[in-house]
Design an enzyme around this catalytic site. Structure first.
Site, PDB file in Angstrom:
ATOM      1  N   LYS A 169     -30.432 -52.073  26.669  1.00  0.00           N
ATOM      2  CA  LYS A 169     -31.101 -52.028  25.371  1.00  0.00           C
ATOM      3  C   LYS A 169     -31.951 -50.770  25.195  1.00  0.00           C
ATOM      4  CE  LYS A 169     -30.410 -56.307  23.269  1.00  0.00           C
ATOM      5  NZ  LYS A 169     -29.979 -57.186  24.328  1.00  0.00           N
ATOM      6  N   SER A 195     -24.901 -56.307  32.182  1.00  0.00           N
ATOM      7  CA  SER A 195     -25.764 -55.743  31.139  1.00  0.00           C
ATOM      8  C   SER A 195     -27.260 -55.784  31.415  1.00  0.00           C
ATOM      9  CB  SER A 195     -25.473 -56.449  29.811  1.00  0.00           C
ATOM     10  OG  SER A 195     -25.580 -57.850  29.976  1.00  0.00           O
TER      11      SER A 195
HETATM   12  C1  LIG Z   1     -29.041 -58.071  24.326  1.00  0.00           C
HETATM   13  C2  LIG Z   1     -28.263 -58.352  25.540  1.00  0.00           C
HETATM   14  C3  LIG Z   1     -26.893 -58.657  25.498  1.00  0.00           C
HETATM   15  C4  LIG Z   1     -26.123 -58.798  24.210  1.00  0.00           C
HETATM   16  O1  LIG Z   1     -26.174 -57.646  23.408  1.00  0.00           O
HETATM   17  P1  LIG Z   1     -25.794 -57.718  21.857  1.00  0.00           P
HETATM   18  O2  LIG Z   1     -25.798 -56.325  21.403  1.00  0.00           O
HETATM   19  O3  LIG Z   1     -26.836 -58.556  21.180  1.00  0.00           O
HETATM   20  O4  LIG Z   1     -24.456 -58.387  21.771  1.00  0.00           O
HETATM   21  C5  LIG Z   1     -26.221 -58.842  26.686  1.00  0.00           C
HETATM   22  N1  LIG Z   1     -26.861 -58.782  27.883  1.00  0.00           N
HETATM   23  C6  LIG Z   1     -28.166 -58.502  27.971  1.00  0.00           C
HETATM   24  C7  LIG Z   1     -28.796 -58.450  29.312  1.00  0.00           C
HETATM   25  C8  LIG Z   1     -28.918 -58.279  26.801  1.00  0.00           C
HETATM   26  O5  LIG Z   1     -30.236 -58.005  26.898  1.00  0.00           O
END
Ligand SMILES: *Cc1c(COP(=O)(O)O)cnc(C)c1O
Length: 324
Positions: free
Chosen positions: A54, A306
């Site tokens: 993010k 992520s």
């Molecule tokens: C925000 C987030 C997501 C999903 O991202 P989007 O853009 O909302 O689909 C996935 N994994 C983590 C760790 C996140 O913080």
């Protein structure tokens, strides 16, 4: 194609982000390669500064503001990874950031955001009341709202993950991307499909309450009931007035696959025990899908891991539960 966001926006974002975010490691996963019979690699955005990808979108959005808007500052409502990333990036760039939240948010989360350098406004007992405060700050103090996913500069920033995959993994056949509001998936899909339309782009999300999955099935943005899940960063709606991510998911994504809570827990344990990676539930859904055989025949595969922001006591419990 009618995308408002173009490939060039992703390249511009990558240029802007140089020196502000990490080019994260891509490592081969011996255990998942053996399990699936395909070449599986992990893209470790869990090692990104602030613990998730993010930071890319938040930083790109801040750097894209004009000087006057930057001098006034930004506001957001997220207490999760977007809030953390925005707080950190704004502090580093000397931009005022206000994060609004309701009284229901646990104090450790409030403190974490404050420690990263943001102002925290605690208002009311619900999301709706916090939204009133956001509207007031925009109107009276000229702050700019930076939402977590449905914003061109945020999507372009997240899409830089896709550009790194193209550079680091020639011959990529399939990418597995965690999915909530779809900013990450939309950005990554744009990067990969423009480079090579035959790359399979698969969104992975939890069975319990995924608004984007329900919306794609309905053919329009719909609301779903929010349920407790290990993938807590994947909760929340996509916005009934969704501007970008719904349409991009419709046109650029090959399929969306769901994983169960048990499969997410198994993936958190597997990442730790077999790959020495600490991953939060939302970051583990791609690993979960491969381990459970919910996606197969993926060829040379990149799994987007992520984020890493998990309560470590919970992490310990999940890992221990699987060893016994
Ligand atoms: C925000 C987030 C997501 C999903 O991202 P989007 O853009 O909302 O689909 C996935 N994994 C983590 C760790 C996140 O913080």
């Amino acid at each position: 194609m009618t995308d408002d966001i173009r490939l060039i926006d992703l390249y511009r974002a990558r240029h802007r982000l140089r020196g502000h975010v990490l080019h994260t490691p891509l490592v081969r996963s011996p255990s998942l390669s053996a399990h699936t019979g395909d070449e599986v690699h992990l893209k470790l955005e869990c090692r990104q500064t602030t613990g998730s990808f993010k930071l890319r979108g938040a930083t790109n959005a801040l750097l894209s503001l004009d000087e006057a808007a930057r001098a006034r500052g930004v506001v957001a409502m997220s207490t999760g990874n977007h809030g953390r990333a925005l707080a950190y990036a704004a502090h580093r760039l000397g931009v005022r950031a206000v994060i609004c939240m309701s009284k229901l948010v646990p104090s450790n989360k409030v403190e974490a955001i404050r420690a990263l350098g943001a102002e925290v406004h605690i208002v009311g007992k619900s999301q709706d009341e916090a939204e009133v405060e956001v509207a007031r700050l925009i109107r009276d103090e000229g702050l700019t709202l930076l939402p977590p996913f449905d914003h061109a500069d945020i999507i372009a920033g997240q899409g830089t993950v896709g550009l790194e995959l193209l550079d680091d993994l020639p011959g990529l056949d399939t990418v597995l991307v965690p999915l909530s509001g779809g900013g990450l998936l939309a950005g990554v899909a744009l990067a990969l499909k423009r480079a090579s339309p035959q790359i399979r782009v698969i969104g992975i999300t939890m069975e319990r309450g995924c608004a984007m999955h329900a919306s794609l099935a309905a053919g329009k943005p719909v609301q779903v009931e929010e349920l407790e899940t290990l993938a807590d960063s994947l909760g929340g709606g996509i916005g009934l007035d969704n501007r970008y991510t719904f349409r991009m998911a419709q046109t650029l994504v090959d399929e969306v696959v769901l994983v169960s809570e048990d499969e997410i827990a198994a993936a958190i344990g597997h990442a730790y025990t077999h790959e020495q990676v600490v991953v939060e539930g939302s970051g583990a859904v791609g690993i979960a899908a491969l381990l459970a055989g919910r996606v197969t025949g993926t060829g040379t595969t990149a799994v987007l891991v992520s984020g890493s922001n998990i309560d470590m006591a919970l992490h310990r419990r999940i890992v221990c539960a699987q060893e016994h």
